[in-house]
Design an enzyme around this catalytic site. Structure first.
Site, PDB file in Angstrom:
ATOM      1  CG  HIS A 195     -68.717  32.359  46.410  1.00 35.13           C
ATOM      2  ND1 HIS A 195     -69.448  32.174  46.350  1.00 35.13           N
ATOM      3  CD2 HIS A 195     -68.152  33.301  45.046  1.00 35.13           C
ATOM      4  CE1 HIS A 195     -69.737  31.887  44.859  1.00 35.13           C
ATOM      5  NE2 HIS A 195     -68.704  32.636  44.494  1.00 35.13           N
TER       6      HIS A 195
ATOM      7  CB  SER B  84     -72.864  -2.462  53.021  1.00 32.61           C
ATOM      8  OG  SER B  84     -72.810  -1.243  53.230  1.00 32.61           O
ATOM      9  N   GLY B  85     -71.931  -2.586  55.720  1.00 34.47           N
ATOM     10  CA  GLY B  85     -70.437  -2.549  56.439  1.00 34.47           C
ATOM     11  C   GLY B  85     -70.095  -0.769  55.957  1.00 34.47           C
ATOM     12  N   GLY B  86     -70.577  -0.039  55.124  1.00 35.37           N
ATOM     13  CA  GLY B  86     -70.554   1.380  55.605  1.00 35.37           C
ATOM     14  C   GLY B  86     -70.897   1.536  56.463  1.00 35.37           C
ATOM     15  CB  VAL B  87     -70.038   4.983  57.839  1.00 37.54           C
ATOM     16  CG1 VAL B  87     -70.488   6.109  58.724  1.00 37.54           C
ATOM     17  CG2 VAL B  87     -68.506   5.575  57.501  1.00 37.54           C
ATOM     18  CG  ASP B  88     -73.470   6.040  54.346  1.00 38.86           C
ATOM     19  OD1 ASP B  88     -72.949   7.323  54.959  1.00 38.86           O
ATOM     20  OD2 ASP B  88     -73.393   7.004  53.122  1.00 38.86           O
ATOM     21  CB  SER B  89     -75.747   0.698  55.321  1.00 41.06           C
ATOM     22  OG  SER B  89     -74.613   0.121  56.178  1.00 41.06           O
ATOM     23  CB  SER B  90     -72.728   0.891  60.514  1.00 42.55           C
ATOM     24  OG  SER B  90     -72.184   0.162  59.552  1.00 42.55           O
TER      25      SER B  90
ATOM     26  CD  GLU C 140     -70.170  30.118  49.529  1.00 42.78           C
ATOM     27  OE1 GLU C 140     -70.268  30.170  48.221  1.00 42.78           O
ATOM     28  OE2 GLU C 140     -69.848  31.032  49.775  1.00 42.78           O
TER      29      GLU C 140
ATOM     30  CB  CYS D 140     -71.467  35.512  43.888  1.00 42.99           C
ATOM     31  SG  CYS D 140     -71.013  35.293  42.175  1.00 42.99           S
TER      32      CYS D 140
END
EC number: 6.3.5.2
Length: 525
Positions: free
Chosen positions: A180, A234-240, A182, A90
């Site tokens: 595009h 925190s129990g979230g995916v990232d911190s785990s 993508e 583009c």
């Protein structure tokens, strides 16, 4: 922008970002083909930085500017003499054409949305995907268009609104597409990008999550040495995933702190403690600070005020617990790649804050610690894959996104109480249980219940009831930037509503939210 030496990948693609809303999708598609890609803003890229990054090829993204206007973004002119394959998408096609001596115009006819290209000639970009004479769907989003191509280029595809919908200079390995590739609305777009990365650039496709895990562990060991790391769970995916990765790298040098603010989902705190303390044998400090948080939030209704109070209180409690365990040299954070690249402004002005994000951003300065951010090169779906590589259970890495302030922002327009939190927690658990039983949990991006600030009249048994109304929300999305509501059948919704009303005291009416994003946001607050 990430450190250019942060990922030890031999084959890499550089994406120069001109401000497109979908630049991240380019990086995701390239990575899905097993090639590491990195996005760098146009105003930071130089010939020297390109050489230092050592890409196998370069992709020029789309963007909102007009090549026909003065002082609009350009690629470093030296790029076109470095011997690297280049794909312009583009705006990226248009600036490449203009910089190499072609011409771009602003016609009366524009193309936005679904369009069809007719392939007029073959080229390496089309190998095994399109053949001359073929007509296929693509996604267009442009006002300007190429009017004349530079010497060495030939037209290989046209559309109704773009006479140079795709162009190729096979000798220099330069390619440009007005559409595009993508986005999913260009069905064969991923195959075209793979042709560029693998066929034209010669990438091997050996960037895997297993390889990334090994590299990330080595980098953590090198950065931390014999130092101590503290991580807020925190129990979230990232911190785990951060905790599991760093523990595999440095073992007992890691201490995790779980601050329970009393607004977690049902059974979530217990699961985190069980997985990390018992299964991974990680040193874990669990602080139940629910009374403190609820006291600070007493009478607070404004959602931004809730977020700020929770964030500030979290910092206080985390700081206190960190000092109790003797402090640390490093703070681990779950910063992801979108957090890094979304901080770039292409207009030079501030972006509008729709919702402030709850994070531990005030901790490093206050606690005099360096940051360890092992996920800063990854997208959310890649973090989930890494979690599985590290042995985290599927029910943890596949968990729906959950906001830092927790259930506090799912009780809108009213003060928080333990009673309301308990009502919402039980209703939410029933809803998610039914979604799992129906085999829909992994199909849905995010699902949750919202306790409304409305009481409604009902009849339960032979008595009048006057209880809360509850809203159910479920959306599909690929990245959370846009979302559509999930079209449950009425039988499912009826079953969920019946269970909640019968099993959760305090609710007598259930409604379903069918708002998309935009115009709404996924969360209510």
């Amino acid at each position: 922008m990430t450190d250019r030496t942060s990922v030890s990948a031999t084959d890499r693609i550089l994406i120069i970002d001109f401000g497109s809303q979908v630049t991240q999708l380019i990086a995701r598609r390239v990575r899905e083909s097993g090639v590491y890609s990195e996005i760098q803003p146009f105003n930071t890229v130089t010939a020297a930085s390109i050489a230092a990054f050592a890409p196998k090829g370069v992709i020029l993204s789309g963007g909102p500017a007009s090549v026909t206007a003065a002082d609009t973004p350009r690629a470093p002119i030296e790029l076109f003499t470095m011997g690297l394959p280049v794909l312009g998408i583009c705006y990226g096609q248009q600036t490449m054409v203009a910089q190499l001596g072609g011409r771009v115009e602003a016609p009366d006819h524009r193309e936005f949305g679904r369009a069809f290209v007719e392939v007029t000639a073959g080229c390496a970009l089309f190998d095994g995907v399109w053949t001359p004479g073929e007509r296929d769907q693509v996604w267009m989003s442009h006002g300007d268009r190429v009017d004349a191509i530079p010497e060495g280029f030939s037209v290989v595809a046209v559309s109704e609104g773009a006479p140079y919908a795709a162009i190729a200079d096979e000798a220099r390995h330069f390619y440009g597409v007005q559409f595009h590739p993508e986005v999913v609305h260009t069905p064969k777009g991923a195959a075209l990008l793979r042709n560029f990365t693998h066929g034209i650039c010669g990438c091997g496709g050996d960037w895997t999550m297993a390889a990334f895990k090994d590299q990330a562990i080595a980098r953590v060991r090198e950065q931390v040495g014999s130092g101590r790391v503290i991580c807020g769970l925190s129990g979230g995916v990232d911190s785990s995933v951060v905790a599991a990765l760093i523990h595999e790298a440095i073992g007992e040098q890691l201490v995790c702190v779980l601050v329970d603010h009393g607004m977690m989902r049902q059974g979530e705190t217990e699961q985190v403690v069980r997985v990390f303390r018992d299964r991974f044998n990680i040193t874990l400090v669990h602080r139940d600070a629910s009374e403190l948080f609820l006291g600070k939030l007493d009478g607070v209704v404004d959602p931004e005020a809730k977020r700020k109070i929770i964030g500030a209180t979290f910092i206080d409690v985390f700081d206190e617990e960190a000092r109790k365990v003797g402090g640390a040299d490093f703070l681990a954070q779950g910063t992801l790649y979108p957090d890094v690249i979304e901080s770039v402004s292409f207009t030079g002005g501030p972006s509008v804050t729709i919702k402030s994000h709850h994070n531990v951003g005030g901790l490093p300065e206050r606690m005099k610690m360096a940051l360890v951010e092992p996920l800063r090169e990854l997208f959310k779906d890649e973090v989930r894959d890494l979690g599985r590589e590290l042995g985290l259970p599927d029910e943890m890495v596949g968990r729906h996104p959950f906001p830092g302030p927790g259930l506090a922002i799912r009780i809108p327009g009213q003060p928080l109480t333990r009673e309301k939190l308990d009502i919402l927690r039980r209703a939410d658990a029933i809803y998610l249980e039914e979604i799992r039983n129906a085999g829909l949990y992994d199909v849905i991006w995010q699902a949750f219940a919202v306790l409304l600030p409305v009481r409604t009249v009902g009849v339960m048994g032979d008595a009048r009831s006057y209880d809360f109304a509850l809203a159910l929300r479920a959306v599909t999305s690929t990245d959370g930037m846009t979302a559509d509501y999930y079209p449950f059948d009425h039988t499912f919704l009826g079953r969920v509503a019946n269970r909640i009303i019968n099993e959760v005291k305090g609710v007598n009416r259930v409604v379903y939210d069918i708002t998309s994003k935009p115009p709404g946001t996924i969360e209510w607050e």
